[in-house]
Design a protein around this motif. Structure first.
Motif, PDB file in Angstrom:
ATOM      1  N   SER A 141      35.816  40.131  34.386  1.00  0.00           N
ATOM      2  CA  SER A 141      35.401  38.747  35.090  1.00  0.00           C
ATOM      3  C   SER A 141      34.411  38.672  36.436  1.00  0.00           C
ATOM      4  O   SER A 141      34.150  38.185  36.772  1.00  0.00           O
ATOM      5  CB  SER A 141      36.570  38.167  35.345  1.00  0.00           C
ATOM      6  N   ILE A 142      34.578  39.642  37.142  1.00  0.00           N
ATOM      7  CA  ILE A 142      33.642  40.208  38.425  1.00  0.00           C
ATOM      8  C   ILE A 142      32.640  40.042  38.670  1.00  0.00           C
ATOM      9  O   ILE A 142      32.358  39.130  39.242  1.00  0.00           O
ATOM     10  CB  ILE A 142      35.309  41.223  39.421  1.00  0.00           C
ATOM     11  N   ALA A 143      32.436  40.915  37.329  1.00  0.00           N
ATOM     12  CA  ALA A 143      31.469  40.987  37.319  1.00  0.00           C
ATOM     13  C   ALA A 143      30.489  40.674  36.671  1.00  0.00           C
ATOM     14  O   ALA A 143      28.775  39.900  37.002  1.00  0.00           O
ATOM     15  CB  ALA A 143      30.692  42.677  36.532  1.00  0.00           C
ATOM     16  N   PHE A 144      30.788  39.559  35.498  1.00  0.00           N
ATOM     17  CA  PHE A 144      30.117  38.434  35.491  1.00  0.00           C
ATOM     18  C   PHE A 144      31.700  36.926  35.460  1.00  0.00           C
ATOM     19  O   PHE A 144      31.980  36.368  34.857  1.00  0.00           O
ATOM     20  CB  PHE A 144      30.110  38.375  34.066  1.00  0.00           C
ATOM     21  N   PRO A 145      31.486  36.664  37.214  1.00  0.00           N
ATOM     22  CA  PRO A 145      31.913  35.148  37.229  1.00  0.00           C
ATOM     23  C   PRO A 145      32.339  34.227  36.190  1.00  0.00           C
ATOM     24  O   PRO A 145      33.468  32.843  35.926  1.00  0.00           O
ATOM     25  CB  PRO A 145      32.184  35.251  38.341  1.00  0.00           C
ATOM     26  N   LYS A 146      31.145  33.698  35.809  1.00  0.00           N
ATOM     27  CA  LYS A 146      31.203  32.717  35.042  1.00  0.00           C
ATOM     28  C   LYS A 146      31.360  33.192  33.525  1.00  0.00           C
ATOM     29  O   LYS A 146      30.882  31.639  32.833  1.00  0.00           O
ATOM     30  CB  LYS A 146      29.890  31.318  35.626  1.00  0.00           C
ATOM     31  N   SER A 147      31.841  34.485  32.898  1.00  0.00           N
ATOM     32  CA  SER A 147      31.568  34.152  32.114  1.00  0.00           C
ATOM     33  C   SER A 147      32.850  34.039  30.892  1.00  0.00           C
ATOM     34  O   SER A 147      33.592  33.870  32.377  1.00  0.00           O
ATOM     35  CB  SER A 147      31.566  35.479  31.304  1.00  0.00           C
TER      36      SER A 147
END
Length: 126
Positions: A107-113
């Protein structure tokens, strides 16, 4: 080369980001984005056939199968990272990896996923 794999959220964030970076690099070089090539790229000579076989067996994926983008299809990559961490650190694939931290790192690496919620509690049957 990756010599600093740890069982921490900070390391997991870096692994998720590195997956996407490597996918883009391979795409630009017209290389197959698969477990075998990924491990050879990341680990160099440490990625022996036995090491790759162990990782593939743990994550239940074939080494030459094309991987989808980690941002869009994270489940396969989650299992790959679990297997890689367990194999590199010599720890249990099922019990010793901090899965909550691994999912939070996604969630941190891909916040919009959409966040991974693999470990949420299931309802108990009545």
């Amino acid at each position: 080369m990756m010599d600093d794999i740890q069982n921490t959220q900070e390391c997991f964030v870096q692994l998720w980001l590195r997956l996407e970076h490597t996918r883009r690099l391979f795409k630009a070089q017209y290389k197959r984005f698969c477990i075998r090539r990924l491990l050879q790229w990341w680990l160099g000579t440490k990625a022996t056939d036995d090491f790759i076989w162990e990782v593939c067996t743990l994550c239940e994926q074939a080494g030459w199968d094309e991987l989808p983008p980690p941002k869009l299809y994270p489940r396969k990559h989650r299992e790959l990272l679990r297997a890689l961490i367990a194999t590199c650190l010599g720890i249990s694939f099922h019990k010793q990896i901090d899965l909550k931290a691994l999912d939070t790192a996604y969630s941190i690496a891909f916040p919009k996923s959409t966040p991974l919620n693999v470990n949420k509690k299931k309802k108990q049957p009545i």
